[in-house]
Scaffold this active site. Structure first.
Site, PDB file in Angstrom:
ATOM      1  N   ARG A  64       0.841  -1.201   0.000  1.00  0.00           N
ATOM      2  CA  ARG A  64       0.000   0.000   0.000  1.00  0.00           C
ATOM      3  C   ARG A  64       0.873   1.247   0.000  1.00  0.00           C
ATOM      4  O   ARG A  64       1.908   1.292   0.671  1.00  0.00           O
ATOM      5  CB  ARG A  64      -0.920   0.020   1.226  1.00  0.00           C
ATOM      6  CG  ARG A  64      -1.906  -1.140   1.257  1.00  0.00           C
ATOM      7  CD  ARG A  64      -2.828  -1.054   2.445  1.00  0.00           C
ATOM      8  NE  ARG A  64      -3.591  -2.283   2.591  1.00  0.00           N
ATOM      9  CZ  ARG A  64      -4.403  -2.539   3.616  1.00  0.00           C
ATOM     10  NH1 ARG A  64      -4.558  -1.639   4.578  1.00  0.00           N
ATOM     11  NH2 ARG A  64      -5.070  -3.679   3.688  1.00  0.00           N
ATOM     12  N   ARG A  91       3.081   1.259  10.049  1.00  0.00           N
ATOM     13  CA  ARG A  91       2.438   1.508   8.745  1.00  0.00           C
ATOM     14  C   ARG A  91       3.499   1.503   7.652  1.00  0.00           C
ATOM     15  O   ARG A  91       4.145   2.509   7.387  1.00  0.00           O
ATOM     16  CB  ARG A  91       1.674   2.838   8.776  1.00  0.00           C
ATOM     17  CG  ARG A  91       0.640   2.968   7.669  1.00  0.00           C
ATOM     18  CD  ARG A  91      -0.233   4.188   7.869  1.00  0.00           C
ATOM     19  NE  ARG A  91      -1.057   4.088   9.059  1.00  0.00           N
ATOM     20  CZ  ARG A  91      -2.234   3.453   9.106  1.00  0.00           C
ATOM     21  NH1 ARG A  91      -2.689   2.844   8.024  1.00  0.00           N
ATOM     22  NH2 ARG A  91      -2.926   3.422  10.231  1.00  0.00           N
ATOM     23  N   GLU A 111      -5.036  -0.776  16.404  1.00  0.00           N
ATOM     24  CA  GLU A 111      -5.716  -1.757  15.549  1.00  0.00           C
ATOM     25  C   GLU A 111      -4.751  -2.829  15.054  1.00  0.00           C
ATOM     26  O   GLU A 111      -3.648  -2.530  14.603  1.00  0.00           O
ATOM     27  CB  GLU A 111      -6.338  -1.048  14.344  1.00  0.00           C
ATOM     28  CG  GLU A 111      -7.031  -1.995  13.362  1.00  0.00           C
ATOM     29  CD  GLU A 111      -6.957  -1.510  11.929  1.00  0.00           C
ATOM     30  OE1 GLU A 111      -6.912  -2.372  11.035  1.00  0.00           O
ATOM     31  OE2 GLU A 111      -6.910  -0.283  11.706  1.00  0.00           O
ATOM     32  N   SER A 135      -9.256  -5.684  11.352  1.00  0.00           N
ATOM     33  CA  SER A 135     -10.605  -5.178  11.084  1.00  0.00           C
ATOM     34  C   SER A 135     -11.412  -6.319  10.485  1.00  0.00           C
ATOM     35  O   SER A 135     -11.013  -6.909   9.473  1.00  0.00           O
ATOM     36  CB  SER A 135     -10.572  -4.002  10.103  1.00  0.00           C
ATOM     37  OG  SER A 135     -10.112  -2.824  10.721  1.00  0.00           O
ATOM     38  N   ARG A 161       2.105  -6.156  12.970  1.00  0.00           N
ATOM     39  CA  ARG A 161       1.608  -5.551  14.205  1.00  0.00           C
ATOM     40  C   ARG A 161       1.576  -6.567  15.346  1.00  0.00           C
ATOM     41  O   ARG A 161       1.730  -6.203  16.518  1.00  0.00           O
ATOM     42  CB  ARG A 161       0.233  -4.929  13.962  1.00  0.00           C
ATOM     43  CG  ARG A 161       0.316  -3.752  13.007  1.00  0.00           C
ATOM     44  CD  ARG A 161      -0.943  -2.928  12.964  1.00  0.00           C
ATOM     45  NE  ARG A 161      -0.770  -1.805  12.044  1.00  0.00           N
ATOM     46  CZ  ARG A 161      -1.611  -0.786  11.931  1.00  0.00           C
ATOM     47  NH1 ARG A 161      -2.710  -0.748  12.678  1.00  0.00           N
ATOM     48  NH2 ARG A 161      -1.392   0.195  11.073  1.00  0.00           N
TER      49      ARG A 161
END
Length: 438
Positions: A265, A280, A352, A355, A394
């Protein structure tokens, strides 16, 4: 994508949903105007077609009566009608194309159980598990821990690829691989998912099907050749599109897939604490869970998928909470999302790590994934559900920070040790030497 007839018949509900999402209603207004124009030209075209058919019958009668001159006049008039009908059909086709474009730009309708609010401040906490670790020293973040131990290298990753890339070395790389194997084994042997290894490159049709295109193209890495291919932003894309343009048997639902992939990404616009370390990155890894479900069972399937993802954290002994995202925080294509947030001591907060979302028929309509009930019933759209089970990077961060020791070493959670060749602790070279008495 929303159903055209649903939008047309429920404009007030769709408008209210857009407003609850803090989403502009411009596209909906454009849709309404275009729909009015489409209906107008269809009505005029139908009227002119009726006139043309009547004129054709009249021409036949005139020819039988020998009135050739009158018949030729009528033929010229019919020719003009055909030209006008063709023009109306062109306008209709343009209107329908425009309506499809506008529909593809509208987000999903949030489920009635989703809390209404402007942003993440309206998210609703559902539950917590475990307790946060207590330290008798100042805990470090994963960047300091990993670089000191020699298992995390940003400097050389930057030399090789640029900012927001990382290299894991030695026990750090092994820990990442152990997490992948542990998660896949858990989800396939205990939770009933079928493992799949999909392509890591996808086409634009696949990205449209899962709603990354056209809205989120800036977040993707696109290959530069003429084929128009992209690196996968998540395994959700190839796995959800596995049954694109197919009609499934209702008796085979739910279908449950677990997939490991790297993910790519651009992360444009990210800043602050989100860009430090591995939080990230442009390249990261996940084990993704994907389900195709019957509409009447999809929310039960969402709950069970979320519990499956939670089990990973429970077995790792990591403190976490589950929140339901509000209308102002939920993603473009999701009808309902649970975020699982793991505790990070260095930030003294939850972050987070997964999700888990129900898209209802939103993705299935874009990708034309349908099912048929027994007895030759009319095909219906499946409901698609997915979630990280979990994000590898993560989880790696959470283990380093929650299991750190005063001397900077990292205790390996017991459940991972069989995947680490029995290793119980990650230590630096100096620590190992001192521990051996040298």
């Amino acid at each position: 994508m929303l159903d055209l007839n649903f939008v047309r018949d429920n404009l007030d509900r769709v408008r209210a949903a857009l407003e609850a999402r803090q989403y502009p209603t411009t596209a909906l207004e454009d849709f309404t105007r275009t729909d009015v124009e489409r209906r107008r030209v269809i009505a005029e075209s139908d009227k002119l077609n009726a006139e043309r058919n009547a004129a054709s019958r009249e021409i036949g009668a005139l020819m039988k009566e020998g009135k050739r001159e009158e018949a030729e006049t009528r033929r010229r008039e019919v020719g003009e009608l055909k030209e006008r009908i063709a023009e109306l059909d062109r306008v209709r086709d343009e209107s329908e194309t425009r309506m499809h474009e506008l529909l593809s730009a509208l987000p999903n309708i949030p489920h009635e159980s989703v809390p209404v609010g402007p942003d993440e401040t309206a998210n609703r906490e559902e539950r917590r598990w475990g307790t946060r670790p207590e330290f008798d020293f100042e805990p470090k973040d994963h960047v300091d821990l990993g670089t000191t131990l020699g298992i995390l290298d940003f400097e050389r990753a930057g030399k090789i690829a640029g900012a927001r890339f990382a290299i894991l070395n030695g026990a750090g790389a092994r820990l990442s691989r152990a997490l992948i194997n542990f998660m896949l084994e858990l989800h396939t042997s205990k939770h009933g998912y079928t493992e799949t290894l999909p392509p890591f490159i996808v086409n634009s049709d696949s990205l449209f099907g899962t709603a990354q295109l056209p809205k989120f193209e800036d977040e993707l890495f696109k290959l530069t050749d003429e084929r128009g291919l992209y690196l996968v932003p998540t395994a959700e894309v190839p796995v959800t599109n596995y049954h694109r343009d197919e009609i499934l048997d209702a008796a085979d639902l739910p279908k449950k897939w677990a997939a490991y992939t790297p993910c790519f990404r651009s992360e444009a616009g990210s800043y602050g604490r989100d860009v430090r370390g591995l939080i990230r990155q442009h390249q990261f890894e996940k084990v993704e869970l994907v389900k195709y479900a019957l509409p009447e069972n999809s929310y039960d399937e969402l709950d069970s998928l979320t519990r499956d993802a939670e089990t990973v954290l429970q077995k790792l002994g990591l403190h976490y909470r589950v929140v339901t995202l509000s209308t102002g925080d939920i993603g473009f294509a999701q009808a309902k999302t649970y975020d699982i947030e793991v505790w990070l001591p260095s930030q003294n907060t939850f972050r987070e790590i997964s999700s888990c979302s129900n898209y209802e028929s939103f993705q299935a309509r874009r990708a034309q994934i349908r099912f048929r009930r027994a007895g030759g019933a009319k095909p219906e759209y499946v409901h698609t559900i997915n979630g990280s089970g979990l994000a590898i990077g993560r989880t790696w961060i959470a283990i380093l920070e929650n299991y750190q020791q005063a001397d900077g070493s990292i205790v390996i959670p017991e459940v991972l040790r069989p995947y680490m060749n029995g290793m119980e602790k990650i230590e630096g070279r100096k620590q190992k030497a001192e521990g051996s008495g040298k």
